[in-house]
Design a protein around this motif. Sequence first.
Motif, PDB file in Angstrom:
ATOM      1  N   MET A 106       0.847  -1.188   0.000  1.00 41.24           N
ATOM      2  CA  MET A 106       0.000   0.000   0.000  1.00 41.24           C
ATOM      3  C   MET A 106       0.882   1.237   0.000  1.00 41.24           C
ATOM      4  O   MET A 106       1.888   1.293   0.714  1.00 41.24           O
ATOM      5  N   SER A 154      -7.096  16.173  -8.346  1.00 40.62           N
ATOM      6  CA  SER A 154      -7.670  14.919  -8.814  1.00 40.62           C
ATOM      7  C   SER A 154      -6.956  14.404 -10.064  1.00 40.62           C
ATOM      8  O   SER A 154      -6.813  13.197 -10.229  1.00 40.62           O
ATOM      9  N   SER A 155      -6.444  15.299 -10.910  1.00 38.91           N
ATOM     10  CA  SER A 155      -5.634  14.832 -12.045  1.00 38.91           C
ATOM     11  C   SER A 155      -4.361  14.169 -11.535  1.00 38.91           C
ATOM     12  O   SER A 155      -3.932  13.131 -12.049  1.00 38.91           O
ATOM     13  N   LEU A 183      -3.900  12.710  -8.632  1.00 40.78           N
ATOM     14  CA  LEU A 183      -4.249  11.412  -8.037  1.00 40.78           C
ATOM     15  C   LEU A 183      -4.517  10.371  -9.118  1.00 40.78           C
ATOM     16  O   LEU A 183      -4.128   9.207  -8.976  1.00 40.78           O
ATOM     17  N   ALA A 184      -5.178  10.775 -10.190  1.00 39.81           N
ATOM     18  CA  ALA A 184      -5.443   9.839 -11.275  1.00 39.81           C
ATOM     19  C   ALA A 184      -4.120   9.305 -11.818  1.00 39.81           C
ATOM     20  O   ALA A 184      -3.986   8.111 -12.098  1.00 39.81           O
ATOM     21  N   GLY A 185      -3.123  10.183 -11.940  1.00 36.54           N
ATOM     22  CA  GLY A 185      -1.801   9.764 -12.419  1.00 36.54           C
ATOM     23  C   GLY A 185      -1.111   8.819 -11.449  1.00 36.54           C
ATOM     24  O   GLY A 185      -0.544   7.786 -11.852  1.00 36.54           O
ATOM     25  N   GLU A 219      -2.546   6.899  -9.241  1.00 31.07           N
ATOM     26  CA  GLU A 219      -3.270   5.641  -9.159  1.00 31.07           C
ATOM     27  C   GLU A 219      -2.963   4.736 -10.345  1.00 31.07           C
ATOM     28  O   GLU A 219      -2.728   3.533 -10.168  1.00 31.07           O
ATOM     29  N   LYS A 220      -2.935   5.307 -11.542  1.00 26.02           N
ATOM     30  CA  LYS A 220      -2.639   4.506 -12.731  1.00 26.02           C
ATOM     31  C   LYS A 220      -1.289   3.814 -12.578  1.00 26.02           C
ATOM     32  O   LYS A 220      -1.147   2.624 -12.847  1.00 26.02           O
ATOM     33  N   ASN A 227      -1.137   1.196  -9.523  1.00 28.09           N
ATOM     34  CA  ASN A 227      -1.947   0.012  -9.745  1.00 28.09           C
ATOM     35  C   ASN A 227      -1.315  -0.926 -10.743  1.00 28.09           C
ATOM     36  O   ASN A 227      -1.345  -2.144 -10.565  1.00 28.09           O
ATOM     37  N   ASP A 251      -1.686  -0.639  -3.956  1.00 32.41           N
ATOM     38  CA  ASP A 251      -2.941   0.060  -3.760  1.00 32.41           C
ATOM     39  C   ASP A 251      -2.672   1.410  -3.119  1.00 32.41           C
ATOM     40  O   ASP A 251      -1.622   1.646  -2.539  1.00 32.41           O
ATOM     41  N   MET A 252      -3.655   2.266  -3.213  1.00 37.92           N
ATOM     42  CA  MET A 252      -3.482   3.642  -2.754  1.00 37.92           C
ATOM     43  C   MET A 252      -4.350   3.921  -1.535  1.00 37.92           C
ATOM     44  O   MET A 252      -5.565   3.763  -1.575  1.00 37.92           O
ATOM     45  N   LEU A 253      -3.706   4.325  -0.450  1.00 38.47           N
ATOM     46  CA  LEU A 253      -4.404   4.704   0.777  1.00 38.47           C
ATOM     47  C   LEU A 253      -4.355   6.227   0.811  1.00 38.47           C
ATOM     48  O   LEU A 253      -3.269   6.805   0.723  1.00 38.47           O
ATOM     49  N   ILE A 254      -5.518   6.873   0.953  1.00 35.02           N
ATOM     50  CA  ILE A 254      -5.528   8.311   0.715  1.00 35.02           C
ATOM     51  C   ILE A 254      -6.201   9.113   1.830  1.00 35.02           C
ATOM     52  O   ILE A 254      -7.168   8.657   2.426  1.00 35.02           O
ATOM     53  N   SER A 255      -5.604  10.261   2.166  1.00 34.09           N
ATOM     54  CA  SER A 255      -6.223  11.154   3.146  1.00 34.09           C
ATOM     55  C   SER A 255      -6.099  12.593   2.699  1.00 34.09           C
ATOM     56  O   SER A 255      -5.156  12.938   2.000  1.00 34.09           O
ATOM     57  N   GLU A 294      -1.456  15.235 -14.036  1.00 33.67           N
ATOM     58  CA  GLU A 294      -1.434  13.773 -14.122  1.00 33.67           C
ATOM     59  C   GLU A 294       0.001  13.271 -14.282  1.00 33.67           C
ATOM     60  O   GLU A 294       0.407  12.306 -13.626  1.00 33.67           O
TER      61      GLU A 294
END
Lengths: 346, 346
Positions: free
Chosen positions: B66, B80-81, B83-85, B87-88, B91, B96-100, B300
């Motif tokens: 994680m 959010s862009s 984070l999308a980068g 996460e891709k 993954n 996996d991504m644990l986020i706060s 991203e």
Amino acid sequence: MSTRKIVTIYDIAERLKLAPSTISRGLQDNPAVNEKTRKRIMAAAAEMGYRFNTFASNLRKQRSNMIGVIVPRLNSYFISSMLAGIEKEINSAGYDMLISQSLELEANEIKYARAMLNNRVDGLIVNLAANTRNLDHFQEYSRHNLPLVFVDRVFEDDDFNKVMINNSRAGYDITRHLIEQGCRRIVHLTGSLMRNVYQERKAGYQRALAEFQIPYDEELVLETELTEDASAAAAEKILKMKNRPDALFVSNDMSAAICMKVFKDAGLHIPQDIAVAGFNNEIISRLSDPMITTINYPGEEMGRTAARQLINLIEHKSDNDLTKSIILKSQLVVRGSTLKKPTTNL
Amino acid sequence: MSTRKIVTIYDIAERLKLAPSTISRGLQDNPAVNEKTRKRIMAAAAEMGYRFNTFASNLRKQRSNMIGVIVPRLNSYFISSMLAGIEKEINSAGYDMLISQSLELEANEIKYARAMLNNRVDGLIVNLAANTRNLDHFQEYSRHNLPLVFVDRVFEDDDFNKVMINNSRAGYDITRHLIEQGCRRIVHLTGSLMRNVYQERKAGYQRALAEFQIPYDEELVLETELTEDASAAAAEKILKMKNRPDALFVSNDMSAAICMKVFKDAGLHIPQDIAVAGFNNEIISRLSDPMITTINYPGEEMGRTAARQLINLIEHKSDNDLTKSIILKSQLVVRGSTLKKPTTNL
């Protein structure tokens, strides 16, 4: 490269000449150990670089304190508002959020649902991908009696817990408003009709047309991915329609703003030549000129509600066998982009 | 309420009349067990509802797979862009991504940094809160030799790994462009000057002014939270300034679009009466009328780069002792909102 030396409670016990069990209790702030000793233990742990092991202790409790969240994509305003709501709620209840994006693909959703199960999440919140055909990949959660809440994009008739708005009502409200403004040839630009949110908005659109005896014309329903490019292409298509439509109802504000820009660039006046309505009440709807008529859609509140529902199920404060559907309120917000008859309606 | 029966390898062993060690190896798809038996074991596991325990197996490996991510807030387009980068990238590498979200508060950042450490993340990616004063709360990661990468909002002179853009250069470019368009009284609307991204953009703004011998006027620098309300309030303040500014450089497109709307509602023409420039190259900058001059800021790509850097450190493909700062390219994008002299510059 330096190597990682793991400090254990035995190391601390040796340093302080105390029993390991005393150290263990002290680190848990157990009052069975007197306060002075607890402070000494904490100080030694900090100094020696002891790493509290929530992970192992959760494993013993069969609880990970992690909640999984699967969303279609991360870079959308609605989704990020929803996530912000989920995060606030679960963090204040002592949970962490494990998150994945399906990128709108069922195959990814299946993969992540399994990965999260194997990672021992205590529960899962899901907003479905565009092309998910069924919920078989979530049946495993039910078998393990692991709580699951669907939010926004759901299968409305299944037995899972869910949080949503009344999309059909919202689609009806917006279409009726357009009809009352004198519009008769109303295009509906929508996302994947495999998803309830878009299906239901379209159903509401059809219901309003029927009520006012306007024939339903399939050619006026455009199904796209609602991306920046797809939205602009849809707007171009509308401009080229022989008998030009007098209104456009889009299932998303950003997409509505993009269409409006294409129309304006082509010399049309909004709403006189074509009225435009969106969905979501994003900031963009207030910044566009004219401002965009929309549905106020409570993303953050939906996230909070889903998280609260999930936590109650995890902590047995509510019963998983009683499936609940929570429907939050949404409202029509009328603005300049559709007001052909401003004085009669406001 | 049904109780959760946990199926173990012993249950499967009993059912199939095989040794538990065989079951264990079979579930790991170990070729020491012949294929037919492996298939029988897998089928029985699926039928009986056996839950693979990645969690426990990771614990044995001292690896959680994680990655923790702490961001100021989730409902921003840039974040959010990013984070999308992230996460891709993670993954596809099996993490996996644990986020706060810190909600822009140092106190939350401290709390989450500790929680993620205790949750045994394999590494951490951080985008700092608005009011974080120092990085003491991340020293524990270094002590445990846990990789850490700061992204976008960083402390530029410390010894941590980081991914950022050259904000000073970007601030300079945009200010110079405004000066070349004939602007002399340029307001700079910025976020928290405790953060490098805003500090540096302001430094670039000052450098451009100095180069063109325009005196720096502190009253023209407005520090706000860049929220919807704060941006509108700043625009109102600008409208009331005695000697009205001829340009506005805002550290964020959404905020620039909000200001532009207030100006237009007050009857000003953009860019003739006041030129407006933003930052980030969000969709809103392309949808506003006129379109907004901005800095193309690769959210991203920053996320992907930070994630790749972190994974390389975790997997010892690069050396944590060699601190790296990665600076990604950003570009000035000139559009209608600042083009007072369109023909000379495009």
